[in-house]
Design an enzyme around this catalytic site. Structure first.
Site, PDB file in Angstrom:
ATOM      1  N   HIS A   1       5.816  -1.023   2.618  1.00  0.00           N
ATOM      2  CA  HIS A   1       6.417   0.254   2.390  1.00  0.00           C
ATOM      3  C   HIS A   1       5.320   1.240   2.093  1.00  0.00           C
ATOM      4  O   HIS A   1       4.573   0.841   1.116  1.00  0.00           O
ATOM      5  CB  HIS A   1       7.522   0.546   1.262  1.00  0.00           C
TER       6      HIS A   1
ATOM      7  N   GLU B   1      10.194  -0.974  -5.094  1.00  0.00           N
ATOM      8  CA  GLU B   1      11.565  -1.932  -5.340  1.00  0.00           C
ATOM      9  C   GLU B   1      11.043  -3.163  -6.374  1.00  0.00           C
ATOM     10  O   GLU B   1       9.896  -3.295  -6.836  1.00  0.00           O
ATOM     11  CB  GLU B   1      11.786  -2.472  -4.110  1.00  0.00           C
TER      12      GLU B   1
ATOM     13  N   HIS C   1       5.256  -8.106   2.048  1.00  0.00           N
ATOM     14  CA  HIS C   1       6.046  -8.834   1.332  1.00  0.00           C
ATOM     15  C   HIS C   1       7.122  -9.161   2.378  1.00  0.00           C
ATOM     16  O   HIS C   1       7.330  -8.729   3.556  1.00  0.00           O
ATOM     17  CB  HIS C   1       6.835  -8.262   0.135  1.00  0.00           C
TER      18      HIS C   1
ATOM     19  N   ARG D   1       7.629  -2.855   9.482  1.00  0.00           N
ATOM     20  CA  ARG D   1       7.633  -4.357  10.073  1.00  0.00           C
ATOM     21  C   ARG D   1       6.339  -4.771  10.531  1.00  0.00           C
ATOM     22  O   ARG D   1       6.231  -3.934  11.753  1.00  0.00           O
ATOM     23  CB  ARG D   1       9.008  -4.320  10.782  1.00  0.00           C
TER      24      ARG D   1
END
Length: 322
Positions: free
Chosen positions: A103, A120, A178, A198
């Site tokens: 991200h 996150e 990740h 992605r």
């Protein structure tokens, strides 16, 4: 307005990699065999949460923020984020590996997408034997080395794999590559953002036989290429106490394992408080009412609450504030 502890209808998301644990383990109302996400508390446009308990049942989170902004969110939260809910709360079930992704940070996300970035954290609720996460690189990587690995399909050789079990907690800052591995059920707390790059999807095809979109070009300048061991959270697990887990600019999370009632003074906390139940069950009471919570459920305690009383003989909770 009497702002009692609020529960919300789960927003269920089918995913190519999803499974059945959200139903079987967390008792979500699901018929599908590929449900990957339960959005517990969301202010994302198009997926706004709706209250499911008490006199406010049927009211959307946005409607309540518009009418009760500071009372619901806290004055400092409104000053910083306006009447937008700043975090997104999910439970995630990965029957298959998720795509390898990352991200962008706030600056890049604002420039490219007029959005926040996406920091996150994950709390592992259940993991099949040998289940793993991908978190970061296994060595310092040069940008061209990364680009070549994308071109020749060897990206997984550069990845760092972490075997996980219940209670393991990971902090995923922006730029960190990740993926959630197959067999993992987790609770996720994140900035309100759906911006994901992605970069590798194991060459899977969707139900229509199409490869999913990749964002390899966008990702190149958003990645942190350094090997860093800064992701696994080492936190205390003292029963009956508030155990700090993560304290970052976007959210603060504590771990509570309760074997008897706990009362907390919230009069100085200028923020809402969220409780995610990751084990057992409890009754959560504030100035205006009580709400029961069980494993797989989430409660929002409004900022105007002066106290919260958690009655539990056996419960594990994640406590989240701004």
């Amino acid at each position: 307005m009497n702002l009692y502890p609020l529960k919300f209808k789960p927003i269920l998301k089918e995913r190519l990699w999803g499974g059945t644990k959200l139903k079987e383990v967390l008792n979500k109302p699901i018929d599908s065999d590929i449900t990957g996400e339960s959005w517990e508390l969301s202010g994302v446009v198009g997926d706004i949460s709706e209250i499911s308990n008490g006199n406010l049942e049927g009211t959307s989170l946005q409607e309540l923020m518009d009418s009760q902004g500071e009372a619901l969110l806290g004055k400092s939260v409104v000053e910083r984020f306006g009447k937008e809910f700043p975090i997104l709360i999910k439970f995630i079930d990965a029957k298959q590996d998720l795509s390898i992704q990352l991200h962008p940070n706030d600056e890049l996300a604002k420039k490219r997408h007029n959005s926040f970035g996406k920091t996150e954290m994950w709390y592992i609720m259940d993991a099949d034997p040998g289940a793993k996460l991908i978190v970061g690189f296994n060595k310092d990587v040069e940008k061209q080395e990364y680009v070549k690995s994308i071109e020749d399909g060897t990206l997984t050789d550069l990845m760092n794999y972490e075997e996980v079990s219940e209670g393991d907690t990971f902090f995923i800052n922006t730029g960190k590559i990740h993926a959630i591995g197959a067999g993992v059920l987790l609770a996720e707390i994140q900035q309100t953002s759906d911006i994901t790059y992605r970069v590798f999807d194991f060459n899977r095809k969707d139900k229509d036989g199409n490869l999913r979109e990749l964002h390899t070009g966008l990702a190149v300048d958003a990645i942190d290429y350094k090997k860093k061991d800064d992701f696994k959270v080492d936190y205390p697990k003292n029963k009956g106490e508030t155990n700090p887990m993560v304290d970052c600019p976007y959210f603060k999370t504590n771990f509570l394992e309760l074997i008897q009632p706990l009362k907390q003074n919230l009069s100085e906390r200028d923020s809402f408080t969220i409780y995610m139940c990751v084990g057992g069950g409890a009754t959560i009471t504030n100035d205006w009412g009580s709400t029961e919570i069980r494993k797989g459920e989430t409660v929002l305690v409004p900022a105007s609450s002066t106290y919260v009383d958690i009655s539990a003989q056996k419960a594990k909770l994640l406590e989240v504030t701004i």
